[in-house]
Design a protein around this motif. Sequence first.
Motif, PDB file in Angstrom:
ATOM      1  N   ARG B 145       0.837  -1.214   0.000  1.00 47.62           N
ATOM      2  CA  ARG B 145       0.000   0.000   0.000  1.00 47.62           C
ATOM      3  C   ARG B 145       0.867   1.258   0.000  1.00 47.62           C
ATOM      4  N   GLN B 146       2.089   1.122   0.448  1.00 42.71           N
ATOM      5  CA  GLN B 146       2.943   2.311   0.535  1.00 42.71           C
ATOM      6  C   GLN B 146       4.056   2.351  -0.499  1.00 42.71           C
ATOM      7  N   PRO B 231      -3.289  13.991   3.869  1.00 38.98           N
ATOM      8  CA  PRO B 231      -3.473  14.299   2.459  1.00 38.98           C
ATOM      9  C   PRO B 231      -4.938  14.568   2.173  1.00 38.98           C
ATOM     10  N   ALA B 232      -5.204  15.267   1.116  1.00 40.48           N
ATOM     11  CA  ALA B 232      -6.579  15.576   0.733  1.00 40.48           C
ATOM     12  C   ALA B 232      -7.215  14.333   0.139  1.00 40.48           C
ATOM     13  N   SER B 233      -7.507  13.389   1.019  1.00 35.03           N
ATOM     14  CA  SER B 233      -8.001  12.106   0.534  1.00 35.03           C
ATOM     15  C   SER B 233      -9.386  11.863   1.091  1.00 35.03           C
ATOM     16  N   GLU B 234     -10.143  11.042   0.380  1.00 35.12           N
ATOM     17  CA  GLU B 234     -11.492  10.749   0.862  1.00 35.12           C
ATOM     18  C   GLU B 234     -11.475   9.617   1.880  1.00 35.12           C
ATOM     19  N   GLU B 235     -10.334   8.949   2.023  1.00 36.16           N
ATOM     20  CA  GLU B 235     -10.299   7.762   2.870  1.00 36.16           C
ATOM     21  C   GLU B 235      -9.759   8.066   4.256  1.00 36.16           C
ATOM     22  N   VAL B 243       2.611  12.166   4.341  1.00 39.58           N
ATOM     23  CA  VAL B 243       3.177  13.449   3.948  1.00 39.58           C
ATOM     24  C   VAL B 243       2.277  14.032   2.885  1.00 39.58           C
ATOM     25  N   ARG B 244       2.058  15.311   2.964  1.00 39.20           N
ATOM     26  CA  ARG B 244       1.315  15.946   1.882  1.00 39.20           C
ATOM     27  C   ARG B 244       2.313  16.671   0.984  1.00 39.20           C
ATOM     28  N   VAL B 245       2.239  16.408  -0.300  1.00 39.96           N
ATOM     29  CA  VAL B 245       3.162  17.023  -1.236  1.00 39.96           C
ATOM     30  C   VAL B 245       2.420  18.099  -2.023  1.00 39.96           C
TER      31      VAL B 245
END
Lengths: 221, 319
Positions: B145-146, B231-235, B243-245
């Motif tokens: 997953r990573q 992160p701007a994620s729905e999950e 980390v948010r890039v």
Amino acid sequence: MEPLVSFPLITAWEFEQACQAIVTRFGLCGHLQNEWSRVELFKQDLAYLRITRTLHRAIDRAQSDSDEAEDEVHEDDEEALQSRSTGESEMRIEYEVFLSPIYQVPVLYINLEDRNGVVPPTIESLYEHVIPEQFKSHVRHFGVLGGITMADHPATNRPVFFVHPCNTVDALRASFQESKITSDKYILLWMGLVGGCAGLQVPTAIAIGQANSTHANGDAS
Amino acid sequence: MANPRNLSSLQAKVWNGSIPLEIRLASSDCRTYDVSDPYLVMCPRLSYIPLLLPQLHAFFSPFLIDPDVAPSKGWLSFEDVPLKWHYPFGLLFDLYSGIDPATGPAPNEVELESQPRLSSGDDSESESGVLPWRLTIHYTEWPSRQLIQLDDNGKVMHDAFINSVKEADFLRNGTAKVVMSLSKADSTQLWNSVERMNLKNFNPINHKLLNPQGSNLRHIPMKLYLPHAAPASEEGAPAPGTVRVVQAVVTPLISNRQPQTLGTALKSVLPTLFPSTRRPMLAQPVLHGATVPLSANLHDLLRAAAYADGWLHVVVGMM
């Protein structure tokens, strides 16, 4: 719908319009096809479109990979059919379309999800199950590994595959000579150019469907 | 624009930067009940994990439960966070080590401190201090997953590097034609120079990439990394080490012929974290282990302190 202001590039606002157009088309004509199972538009920080396909055929192939397994299928056909009809071994392909801040064109990300973990999310799986035969050699000889490579997902930062967008601008320019194109037509044109090599095709029913009845609510989620 | 000689001496310093690593084998992969010996290495900041895997495998293979496992099955973690192998070591360190570049240990302190640990291996003592940076190598349970899996021939790593180089090229010139038109020999030399951390072989190719004929610099390839930001994620909840890039199109000049500085760029991309273009208030930019002054000219910074893939990978640390 207004034409794009700087074709072949697309702005963030136009991109969202384009994604919405696909959602609308799917809402109107989605029931006429079975290629795409879901179409969703996400509008968090970054707007993006997700198209989901479910592959059963690919799992059949994965199961028959070893001769032993194939023999078993022949001997005990009933059981084999049963395990398939329960849908346990289904693989989902999620195509996600983002706007690239670098290239300012849509970029295609591909995510493989196999609930049973039979198919690992590797580049080999991608070649075996997702990329159509006629594109394999073309895609392979593009970069070091091919026109499809890995990258961090722009929203989740998880590793996914993506199609190199560095030739998209030239391809779009070469395939559309007129000066005006709407965002709806643009995204269909883009999918035709970029999607094919990754097995993303616009189903005929959706491509010819009337997307102009603007008030239809096509949100599938 | 800064004196070219200063820029190239700064570039040499960046290329010489390295991090002391202490790498241990995950106990689930280790055939002895106790832990194995650690592997100690000074690792170049600009290098990548896959380039270290062959020597790690050679060192740890006597301890492995499965001694036939391929070197490319190795992956590193820091405090249970799998480390992305396509990030350079220096970026990983700046993101996760937790060291504050403003108050971190001075280089000579580090050496003195790490010396006794070479033989003692006493864990209770080594709790203090960040250096050497303690990582764990695993050969099983690949975190798919990573991390994307590597191949035995190093092609996946090479491809990821070239892709990054292409993106940087596209931002600088508006096309990726410069890198795509490099001769086979040149592009081989580019990657070999990174594999061997050879600045002398790197620079002739880098010069071609940075100074294409008839083209002016359009944008500065810069990515901002925000550790611990979801992160701007729905999950659901973010995984540890998320980390948010943030990537934005940054031009070398702001209007009226004023050069873009790190401060003006940060203020325009992350205005809530950087309300001032001159003074860090809430967050500070970290590059190659150092806090960079907001007044730094971004074009100069690119020429002196870009990573080998042509990008400025800047970590945004909260103050």
